[in-house]
Scaffold this motif. Structure first.
Motif, PDB file in Angstrom:
ATOM      1  N   ARG A 176      -8.290   4.263   1.109  1.00 55.36           N
ATOM      2  CA  ARG A 176      -6.884   4.624   1.328  1.00 55.36           C
ATOM      3  C   ARG A 176      -6.123   3.446   1.915  1.00 55.36           C
ATOM      4  NH1 ARG A 176      -4.957   9.743   1.374  1.00 55.36           N
ATOM      5  NH2 ARG A 176      -3.534   9.220   3.039  1.00 55.36           N
ATOM      6  N   PHE A 177      -4.894   3.331   1.508  1.00 57.58           N
ATOM      7  CA  PHE A 177      -4.002   2.298   2.017  1.00 57.58           C
ATOM      8  C   PHE A 177      -3.598   2.649   3.444  1.00 57.58           C
ATOM      9  CE2 PHE A 177       0.633   1.353   2.467  1.00 57.58           C
ATOM     10  CZ  PHE A 177       0.486   0.020   2.772  1.00 57.58           C
ATOM     11  N   ASP A 178      -3.720   1.705   4.353  1.00 53.99           N
ATOM     12  CA  ASP A 178      -3.343   1.889   5.754  1.00 53.99           C
ATOM     13  C   ASP A 178      -1.983   1.230   5.982  1.00 53.99           C
ATOM     14  OD1 ASP A 178      -2.999   1.960   8.483  1.00 53.99           O
ATOM     15  OD2 ASP A 178      -4.836   0.878   8.967  1.00 53.99           O
ATOM     16  N   PRO A 179      -0.913   2.024   6.137  1.00 51.25           N
ATOM     17  CA  PRO A 179       0.418   1.431   6.309  1.00 51.25           C
ATOM     18  C   PRO A 179       0.526   0.500   7.517  1.00 51.25           C
ATOM     19  CG  PRO A 179       0.622   3.749   5.774  1.00 51.25           C
ATOM     20  CD  PRO A 179      -0.837   3.484   6.023  1.00 51.25           C
ATOM     21  N   SER A 224       9.141 -11.265  -1.648  1.00 48.31           N
ATOM     22  CA  SER A 224       9.540 -10.188  -2.563  1.00 48.31           C
ATOM     23  C   SER A 224       8.628  -8.973  -2.377  1.00 48.31           C
ATOM     24  CB  SER A 224       9.443 -10.669  -4.012  1.00 48.31           C
ATOM     25  OG  SER A 224       8.080 -10.880  -4.360  1.00 48.31           O
ATOM     26  N   VAL A 225       9.060  -7.852  -2.920  1.00 46.23           N
ATOM     27  CA  VAL A 225       8.211  -6.662  -2.918  1.00 46.23           C
ATOM     28  C   VAL A 225       6.908  -6.963  -3.652  1.00 46.23           C
ATOM     29  CG1 VAL A 225       7.991  -4.278  -3.753  1.00 46.23           C
ATOM     30  CG2 VAL A 225      10.107  -5.031  -2.640  1.00 46.23           C
ATOM     31  N   ALA A 226       6.985  -7.726  -4.739  1.00 43.73           N
ATOM     32  CA  ALA A 226       5.776  -8.103  -5.485  1.00 43.73           C
ATOM     33  C   ALA A 226       4.819  -8.916  -4.612  1.00 43.73           C
ATOM     34  CB  ALA A 226       6.150  -8.883  -6.741  1.00 43.73           C
ATOM     35  N   ASP A 227       5.366  -9.804  -3.769  1.00 43.31           N
ATOM     36  CA  ASP A 227       4.514 -10.581  -2.863  1.00 43.31           C
ATOM     37  C   ASP A 227       3.773  -9.649  -1.905  1.00 43.31           C
ATOM     38  OD1 ASP A 227       5.400 -13.057  -3.887  1.00 43.31           O
ATOM     39  OD2 ASP A 227       7.060 -13.142  -2.434  1.00 43.31           O
ATOM     40  N   VAL A 228       4.492  -8.661  -1.389  1.00 40.98           N
ATOM     41  CA  VAL A 228       3.894  -7.740  -0.425  1.00 40.98           C
ATOM     42  C   VAL A 228       2.837  -6.868  -1.099  1.00 40.98           C
ATOM     43  CG1 VAL A 228       4.337  -5.825   1.170  1.00 40.98           C
ATOM     44  CG2 VAL A 228       5.960  -7.728   1.035  1.00 40.98           C
ATOM     45  N   THR A 229       3.180  -6.295  -2.255  1.00 37.22           N
ATOM     46  CA  THR A 229       2.204  -5.421  -2.924  1.00 37.22           C
ATOM     47  C   THR A 229       0.960  -6.205  -3.324  1.00 37.22           C
ATOM     48  OG1 THR A 229       3.319  -5.681  -5.070  1.00 37.22           O
ATOM     49  CG2 THR A 229       3.924  -3.760  -3.735  1.00 37.22           C
ATOM     50  N   GLU A 230       1.123  -7.452  -3.752  1.00 37.74           N
ATOM     51  CA  GLU A 230      -0.035  -8.269  -4.102  1.00 37.74           C
ATOM     52  C   GLU A 230      -0.897  -8.542  -2.870  1.00 37.74           C
ATOM     53  OE1 GLU A 230      -1.072 -12.730  -5.729  1.00 37.74           O
ATOM     54  OE2 GLU A 230       0.843 -11.831  -6.306  1.00 37.74           O
ATOM     55  N   ALA A 231      -0.257  -8.892  -1.750  1.00 37.78           N
ATOM     56  CA  ALA A 231      -1.001  -9.185  -0.522  1.00 37.78           C
ATOM     57  C   ALA A 231      -1.737  -7.945  -0.006  1.00 37.78           C
ATOM     58  CB  ALA A 231      -0.058  -9.724   0.546  1.00 37.78           C
ATOM     59  N   LEU A 232      -1.142  -6.771  -0.224  1.00 35.95           N
ATOM     60  CA  LEU A 232      -1.743  -5.523   0.267  1.00 35.95           C
ATOM     61  C   LEU A 232      -2.702  -4.897  -0.732  1.00 35.95           C
ATOM     62  CD1 LEU A 232       1.379  -3.832   1.921  1.00 35.95           C
ATOM     63  CD2 LEU A 232      -0.354  -5.297   2.977  1.00 35.95           C
ATOM     64  N   GLY A 233      -2.661  -5.369  -1.969  1.00 40.07           N
ATOM     65  CA  GLY A 233      -3.516  -4.786  -2.996  1.00 40.07           C
ATOM     66  C   GLY A 233      -3.114  -3.372  -3.375  1.00 40.07           C
ATOM     67  N   ASN A 245       0.095  -0.833  -5.479  1.00 42.11           N
ATOM     68  CA  ASN A 245       1.100  -0.869  -6.534  1.00 42.11           C
ATOM     69  C   ASN A 245       2.472  -0.527  -5.945  1.00 42.11           C
ATOM     70  OD1 ASN A 245       1.174   1.933  -6.303  1.00 42.11           O
ATOM     71  ND2 ASN A 245      -0.365   2.207  -7.897  1.00 42.11           N
ATOM     72  N   PRO A 246       3.545  -0.856  -6.655  1.00 41.19           N
ATOM     73  CA  PRO A 246       4.888  -0.607  -6.127  1.00 41.19           C
ATOM     74  C   PRO A 246       5.142   0.851  -5.711  1.00 41.19           C
ATOM     75  CG  PRO A 246       5.039  -2.148  -7.926  1.00 41.19           C
ATOM     76  CD  PRO A 246       3.596  -1.668  -7.891  1.00 41.19           C
ATOM     77  N   PRO A 247       4.706   1.877  -6.471  1.00 39.43           N
ATOM     78  CA  PRO A 247       4.952   3.238  -5.998  1.00 39.43           C
ATOM     79  C   PRO A 247       4.347   3.515  -4.611  1.00 39.43           C
ATOM     80  CG  PRO A 247       4.379   3.280  -8.323  1.00 39.43           C
ATOM     81  CD  PRO A 247       4.139   1.880  -7.842  1.00 39.43           C
ATOM     82  N   SER A 248       3.160   2.972  -4.352  1.00 38.66           N
ATOM     83  CA  SER A 248       2.551   3.148  -3.027  1.00 38.66           C
ATOM     84  C   SER A 248       3.379   2.450  -1.951  1.00 38.66           C
ATOM     85  CB  SER A 248       1.127   2.595  -3.010  1.00 38.66           C
ATOM     86  OG  SER A 248       0.296   3.315  -3.877  1.00 38.66           O
ATOM     87  N   PHE A 249       3.893   1.268  -2.290  1.00 38.07           N
ATOM     88  CA  PHE A 249       4.749   0.538  -1.350  1.00 38.07           C
ATOM     89  C   PHE A 249       5.986   1.359  -0.995  1.00 38.07           C
ATOM     90  CE2 PHE A 249       8.546  -1.988  -0.706  1.00 38.07           C
ATOM     91  CZ  PHE A 249       8.173  -2.819   0.337  1.00 38.07           C
ATOM     92  N   TYR A 250       6.685   1.855  -2.034  1.00 36.52           N
ATOM     93  CA  TYR A 250       7.923   2.601  -1.783  1.00 36.52           C
ATOM     94  C   TYR A 250       7.656   3.924  -1.074  1.00 36.52           C
ATOM     95  CZ  TYR A 250      10.279  -0.928  -4.551  1.00 36.52           C
ATOM     96  OH  TYR A 250      10.777  -2.128  -5.003  1.00 36.52           O
ATOM     97  N   ALA A 251       6.525   4.558  -1.370  1.00 38.55           N
ATOM     98  CA  ALA A 251       6.173   5.804  -0.679  1.00 38.55           C
ATOM     99  C   ALA A 251       5.917   5.556   0.805  1.00 38.55           C
ATOM    100  CB  ALA A 251       4.940   6.434  -1.330  1.00 38.55           C
ATOM    101  N   ALA A 252       5.322   4.413   1.124  1.00 39.80           N
ATOM    102  CA  ALA A 252       4.985   4.114   2.517  1.00 39.80           C
ATOM    103  C   ALA A 252       6.166   3.588   3.322  1.00 39.80           C
ATOM    104  CB  ALA A 252       3.836   3.097   2.561  1.00 39.80           C
ATOM    105  N   PHE A 253       7.031   2.766   2.692  1.00 38.11           N
ATOM    106  CA  PHE A 253       8.052   2.050   3.459  1.00 38.11           C
ATOM    107  C   PHE A 253       9.489   2.307   3.024  1.00 38.11           C
ATOM    108  CE2 PHE A 253       4.201  -0.723   3.318  1.00 38.11           C
ATOM    109  CZ  PHE A 253       3.791  -0.489   4.621  1.00 38.11           C
ATOM    110  N   GLY A 254       9.702   2.983   1.922  1.00 42.43           N
ATOM    111  CA  GLY A 254      11.053   3.233   1.441  1.00 42.43           C
ATOM    112  C   GLY A 254      11.592   2.073   0.636  1.00 42.43           C
ATOM    113  N   ASN A 255      11.704   0.920   1.261  1.00 38.45           N
ATOM    114  CA  ASN A 255      12.159  -0.295   0.594  1.00 38.45           C
ATOM    115  C   ASN A 255      11.744  -1.497   1.439  1.00 38.45           C
ATOM    116  OD1 ASN A 255      14.008  -0.405   2.717  1.00 38.45           O
ATOM    117  ND2 ASN A 255      15.735   0.279   1.477  1.00 38.45           N
ATOM    118  N   LYS A 256      12.099  -2.671   0.985  1.00 43.28           N
ATOM    119  CA  LYS A 256      11.711  -3.889   1.704  1.00 43.28           C
ATOM    120  C   LYS A 256      12.325  -3.934   3.103  1.00 43.28           C
ATOM    121  CE  LYS A 256      12.444  -8.842   1.290  1.00 43.28           C
ATOM    122  NZ  LYS A 256      12.981  -9.908   0.439  1.00 43.28           N
TER     123      LYS A 256
END
Length: 197
Positions: A15-18, A38-47, A49-60
């Motif tokens: 599981r992704f740990d926010p 960028s959001v892509a930089d963050v999602t790549e560093a965290l391993g 996908n973008p939907p998981s990023f937006y679900a966890a943080f809303g936006n950048k």
């Protein structure tokens, strides 16, 4: 019998740990600046996908707000430890500048102050968040000075904050610890003389 070395097929994926994500994003924002990440930089560093990023943080900018909270708790200049009532105002303010210089130079790959650097980013929401943190720190400094020097609180606070902005910018530019400490010491000496109580 067929075997597989594919670990992904066994059990549930990790599981992704926010909170871990916020720590990683803090390193990225601090090293490159808000605008360059960028959001892509963050999602790549965290391993993730973008939907998981937006679900966890809303936006950048939402992620950045969480990063600022974490930074304030873990890496920012500890104002309450430095601005003490049992020492002279001038000594405490000089110590504040020296601690800022030390922290700003502590990590060459992420030099400067995350909050101060964020006050100049292009994203309005992120810039507003950073300015809110900066304003809160300014208020703490101003209140501390005003308790003993109400007539000097505004001007001295402006001087301290301007010096801290300069230290952060110079650290980001590559000035080393010793040179930043020299600047902080030169700025702090007159404060210790003018605010001796």
């Amino acid at each position: 019998m067929i075997t597989t070395n594919n670990a992904r097929s066994r059990g549930r994926p990790r599981r992704f740990d926010p909170e871990e994500g916020v720590a990683v994003a803090q390193q990225l924002f601090h090293a490159r600046g808000y605008d360059a990440v960028s959001v892509a930089d963050v999602t790549e560093a965290l391993g993730i996908n973008p939907p998981s990023f937006y679900a966890a943080f809303g936006n950048k900018a939402g992620l950045y707000a969480r990063v600022l909270d974490r930074y304030a708790m873990t890496s920012a200049v500890p104002l309450s430890d430095i601005l003490r009532p049992d020492r002279s105002v001038g000594q405490c303010l000089a110590a504040l500048l020296q601690e800022a210089a030390r922290l700003y130079a502590a990590n060459p790959s992420a030099a400067g102050c995350l909050v101060l650097e964020g006050t100049r980013c292009d994203d309005v929401e992120a810039r507003t968040a950073a300015r809110g943190f900066f304003g809160a720190a300014e208020d703490v400094i101003r209140t501390y000075i005003a308790e003993r020097y109400p007539e000097k609180a505004e001007g001295v606070t402006d001087f301290i904050c301007t010096t801290m902005l300069g230290l952060s910018a110079q650290a980001r530019r590559g000035l080393d610890h010793d040179r930043l400490q020299t600047i902080a010491r030169l700025a702090g000496e007159p404060l210790a003389q003018q605010l001796p109580d």
